[in-house]
Design an enzyme around this catalytic site. Sequence first.
Site, PDB file in Angstrom:
ATOM      1  N   GLY A 298       0.844  -1.178   0.000  1.00 28.17           N
ATOM      2  CA  GLY A 298       0.000   0.000   0.000  1.00 28.17           C
ATOM      3  C   GLY A 298       0.879   1.228   0.000  1.00 28.17           C
ATOM      4  N   VAL A 299       0.259   2.354  -0.331  1.00 26.58           N
ATOM      5  CA  VAL A 299       1.005   3.593  -0.303  1.00 26.58           C
ATOM      6  C   VAL A 299       0.225   4.591   0.524  1.00 26.58           C
ATOM      7  CG1 VAL A 299       1.959   5.475  -1.638  1.00 26.58           C
ATOM      8  CG2 VAL A 299       2.003   3.156  -2.545  1.00 26.58           C
TER       9      VAL A 299
ATOM     10  N   GLY B 287       0.092   8.302   3.072  1.00 25.79           N
ATOM     11  CA  GLY B 287       0.291   9.734   2.964  1.00 25.79           C
ATOM     12  C   GLY B 287       1.759  10.110   2.995  1.00 25.79           C
TER      13      GLY B 287
ATOM     14  N   GLY C 214       4.469   7.722   2.264  1.00 24.67           N
ATOM     15  CA  GLY C 214       5.390   6.782   1.657  1.00 24.67           C
ATOM     16  C   GLY C 214       4.798   5.389   1.574  1.00 24.67           C
TER      17      GLY C 214
ATOM     18  N   VAL D 275       4.226   1.252   2.059  1.00 28.01           N
ATOM     19  CA  VAL D 275       4.164   0.301   3.166  1.00 28.01           C
ATOM     20  C   VAL D 275       4.525  -1.080   2.628  1.00 28.01           C
ATOM     21  CG1 VAL D 275       2.709  -0.763   4.919  1.00 28.01           C
ATOM     22  CG2 VAL D 275       2.333   1.614   4.277  1.00 28.01           C
TER      23      VAL D 275
ATOM     24  N   LYS E 295       6.387   0.769   7.435  1.00 28.22           N
ATOM     25  CA  LYS E 295       6.031   2.035   6.802  1.00 28.22           C
ATOM     26  C   LYS E 295       7.316   2.843   6.638  1.00 28.22           C
ATOM     27  CE  LYS E 295       1.961   4.043   8.540  1.00 28.22           C
ATOM     28  NZ  LYS E 295       1.317   4.989   9.467  1.00 28.22           N
TER      29      LYS E 295
ATOM     30  N   ASP F 122      -9.343  11.583  11.985  1.00 24.91           N
ATOM     31  CA  ASP F 122      -9.357  11.034  10.631  1.00 24.91           C
ATOM     32  C   ASP F 122      -9.984   9.643  10.605  1.00 24.91           C
ATOM     33  OD1 ASP F 122      -8.994  11.247   7.946  1.00 24.91           O
ATOM     34  OD2 ASP F 122      -6.872  10.683   7.954  1.00 24.91           O
TER      35      ASP F 122
END
Length: 883
Positions: A535-536, A538, A540, A542, A557, A656
Site C-alpha cells: 500500500g502507499v 500519505g 510513503g 508500506v 512504513k 481522521d
Amino acid sequence: MTFQVFLIFSILVSTAIAGDGATAAYVPTDIFLFNCGETSNQMDISGRNWMAEQPNILPSNAAIASFVSHASFQGSGVPQVPYMTARIFRHDFTYSFPVSPGWKFLRLYFYPTRYSSDLEAAVNSYFSVTVNGFTLLKNFRADLTAKASHDASIFKEFIVPVSSGYTMLNLTFSPSLNMLAFVNGIEIVSMPDRFYSKGGFDDKIKQVGNSIDFEINNSTAFETVHRLNIGGQLIDGISDTGMFRPWLAEKFQLSEKSGIVPVVPGVKINYMENTPAYVAPEDVYTTYRTMGNAEHPRLNQNFNLTWLFPVDAGFNYLVRLHFCETLSDVNGPGQRVFTIFIGNKIAKLDMDVIQLSGGSRIPVYLDFSVLVGFESGPRPDLRLDLHPYTDSGPKYYDAILNGVEILKLSVSGGNLAGPNPNPTSGLTPNSVNQDIQKPKAKSHVLVITLGTVGFAIVLAMFIVVVIVMKRRKKKKKVNVDTKSKPTDSWTTLPLVAGSSHTRSTTSLPSDLCRRFSILEIKSATNNFEKKLIVGVGGFGPVYKGRIDGGATLVAVKRLDVSSNQGATEFEAELKMLSVLRHIHLVSLIGYCDDENEMVLVYEYMPHGTLRDHLYKRNKVFDPPLSWKRRLEICVGAARGLQYLHTGAKDMIIHRDIKTTNILLDENYVAKVSDFGLSKVGLTSSSQTHVSTVVKGSFGYLDPEYYRRQVLTEKSDVYSFGVVLFEVLCCRPVKLESAPREEADLIRWVKSNYKKGTVDQIVDADLTAEITPLSLEKFCEIAVRCVQDRGIERPSMNDVVWALEFALQLHEAAKDKNGVDSLDIPRRDEVGTTTDGENNLFSRTTGRMSKSVTSDDDSARLAGDERSGSSWGVFSEIKDPRAR
Ligand SMILES: *[C@@H]1O[C@H](CO)[C@@H](O)[C@H](O)[C@H]1NC(C)=O
Ligand SMILES: *[C@@H]1O[C@H](CO)[C@@H](O)[C@H](O)[C@H]1NC(C)=O
Ligand SMILES: *[C@@H]1O[C@H](CO)[C@@H](O)[C@H](O)[C@H]1NC(C)=O
Ligand SMILES: *[C@@H]1O[C@H](CO)[C@@H](O)[C@H](O)[C@H]1NC(C)=O
C-alpha cells in the site's frame, strides 16, 4: 442529588446497635422483603418471611403496566420463595418504598425462565432499573447473567443512598422497546451509618496509585460485585451480622501453588472498636488463606498469593480486605508482614495485621479505591496480589487474607450499569473455581498465569515504543533522550500516558523502545523490494515484511523523505502510538532511524481495511461480511475511539476516522489506525475544545468543525457515524455518478430514515440476514452521530452501548428464529434496481482504487481535487495487505 445530615438516622442506628457497640450484631431499622406478584406472606428456606406486595408500594397504574405470573418450571437449586412468582412489566413501573434516610442495601432477585401464559419474552427481555436517580441496570438481560454465573436464579445487590430530603425509595423497571421486564423479589435492608463510605482502619480509603485519600460522598451508590469468605465456605445471608449479606466461598484464586487453607480449631474472635462485630461474621475471620511453606519460608519470596476478580471497566471500585491473625505462633507485631498489590500497584507496602489490629484474634479491615480503565477491554480482571515484605526482617515470609469485598461505585450521573456478560466467552467465575479444584488444573493454571504475568512482556513486544528521529540531519531535530530515566514499568504507563508523554517526545525511555537497525529493516523487506509493497500512504510506501528470523509478519512504513507533510504526521503517529495501547488500536512494534531513513514497524493486519471488505472487496476471495461481523467490527472500532476519548488522562481526538483507517486482524478484530492527525486535548473539564487548522478527510469531516474551526471529540463521532452508514449501505460517502438524491450517503440515509424506508437501502448482501430491531437500533445511533450540532451527537460511550445492544438484539432474534430469518423484503423485490446500484459501485470503485495504488501524493483523494479547497488535507491509509 444532594444529601443532608442523617441526624435522625444516626440516632436510630446508635440505639439499634444495642449496648456495647463493639460486640453486638447490627439490628436494621428498615427491612423489607417483597415476594413480587405474591398475594400471601411466605417463608423462604432460611426462615425469612417474605411479604406479599402491599398496595401502598404499588403505583396506581399497576394493573395496566404489569401483571403477575408463575414460573412454569422450577430449576434444580432454585428456591420456591421468592423465585417462583414474578411481576412482569409491560411499561415503566415504579415501586415506592417508605424508608429512613441513609444508605440501604437493595437486593433484586431474578429467575429468568418460562412463565405461564407463554411469556418466554419475559426471559430474554432487555430492561433497565433505576432508583432515586441512579441507574442500576441498563439493557439488562437476566438470563445472560445467569448463564455466565452457571446459576438458574440470580440476585443483584446494590447500596443506595437515601437523602434526608426524600423518604422514599422509588424503584423503576423500564422494559426496552417493545419488550417486557420482570422481577421476582425485592429486599431492602438498612446498614450502619456510612458503613462503606468512611473507610476501614483510620477511617481512610486509600487510593491505589495516588497519595490522596479517596472520598466517597453522600451521593454515591454501589453495586456489590464480589463478597468472598477467603479460605472458608459460603455464609448465607441469615448468618451474616444482621445485614443479610451472603459471603460466597472463595473463588478466583489463581495458582494452586500459592497458598494453603489451614484448618483452624474453633477460635473466638475479639471484636474491638475499630472493627465492630457487624463488619463481618466470625466465620470470615476464622478462616483464611496463607502462602504456607512453613519449612522453607524463603520460597515464598518467589511467588504471590493472587486472585483475579472480573469487573466492568470504566468504574472506580472499593476494595475492602478483611484480616485476622488467629494462630498462637503469630502473636506480635513485625512477625508476618506483606505487601498488598491491587491492579499491579502497591496498595500497602508493609501490612502487619497484628500491629494494626492490636493483637491476636482481633480483626481489622482496610479499604482501598482503584480505578479500572478500558485498556484491557470492557470486562477485565482486577488483580489482587499479596507478597511477603522482607525488608523489616519478619519472622514469617508469608501473607494472609480472610475476606474480600469489591464494590463498584457509581460514576457521575449516577450510573452503575455495565454491559451484559458474554456467557460463552472467557472464564466465568465458576469455571475458574472448578478448574482450580480439579486435580489436573496445573497446566490450565499455568496458562492463565503465563497469560497474565506475561502481560507486560506481550505488551512490550507488540505494542509500541518510540521515537523519534532527525528528519533531516540538519533540519528540525527532535531529540531522543536515550538517557532519560526509565519509568516504573510498562504496566504503569497506560492511564497516565496521554498526558506528559504525548506532549514531549524527549522523555520517552529508550529502554522501552524496540529500535531496529537499518540492516534488520532491509533484511525484513528484502531491501525494500517493490514486490512487497502492499500500500502507499500519505507519507510513503508500506511493505509487508518478516522479522525475528521470519517468525513475525509486520507492516513496515517507510517515510518518503521528499514529503514534508509526511514527516510531521510520521512524528505525530509515533508520539501517539508510543503511549497508547488497546486491543482496538493498531500496535506499533518499533522504529528505525538509521541512515536518514524513518521507518515504523507495525503488527501486520492480514485482513486489511474495513473498506476492503465493503465495496472494494475482491468478490472471489472475500465473501461479504455478515451483519453480525459488521456489528462486531463497529463495536470494536467504537471501543477503540471510546478509549481515545475517555480511557487516557487527556482526551485524544483522532480526526481522521474513516473506513480505510479501520484495519482488521486475522480474526476480523477491528483496530483503529493512523494517528497522523490526532490531537491531544482537553486536560480539564473547563476546556471543552481545541482550536486547530481544520484537517480531515473529504466526506467524513464534521461540518460544524469546518464552520467553526473548533475541534471537539464530537467530530470523531460524526466521522464514525459516516462509517456506520458505509457499513450499512456498502457504498462510499460520495457517489457523484448516482442520482442527485443518492449522491450524498449521509443525506440519503437520513431522508430514508425519516421516511422509515431504511430497510430498502441496506446493502443487498444483508437484507436476508439483518434483523429489524437491530437495524432500527443501529440506524438510530448512526443518525444521531451525524447530527449537525456536536452537542446533539452521542458520546462514544453511548455509541458503544447502542452498538452492543444492536448486536445483542440481533443475536437474540437469531437464537429465537433458528436461522436468521426476517420479514424485510429483499431489495430487488421492493423495486430498487440492484443492477443499477452495482454499476454505480463499480464505477466508483475504479476511481477510488486509482487513488490508492498511485504513488503520487497529489492523486491521493478524489475529494481533494474536486473540492480544490485547502481543507482536504488527509492522510490516506497505508494498506498493509497483500493483494
Ligand atoms: C460527590 O462526588 C461526585 C464525584 O466525586 C461529584 O460529582 C458530586 O458533585 C459530589 N456530590 C456532592 C453532594 O458533594
Ligand atoms: C454525609 O452525611 C454524613 C451524615 O450521615 C455527614 O456527616 C457527612 O458530612 C456527609 N458528607 C458529605 C461529603 O456531605
Ligand atoms: C418518589 O415518588 C414520590 C411519589 O411519586 C415522590 O413524591 C418523591 O419525590 C419521589 N422520590 C424521589 C427520591 O424521587
Ligand atoms: C507479585 O505481584 C506484583 C503486582 O502484580 C508483581 O509486580 C510482582 O512481580 C509479583 N511477584 C511475583 C514473584 O510474582
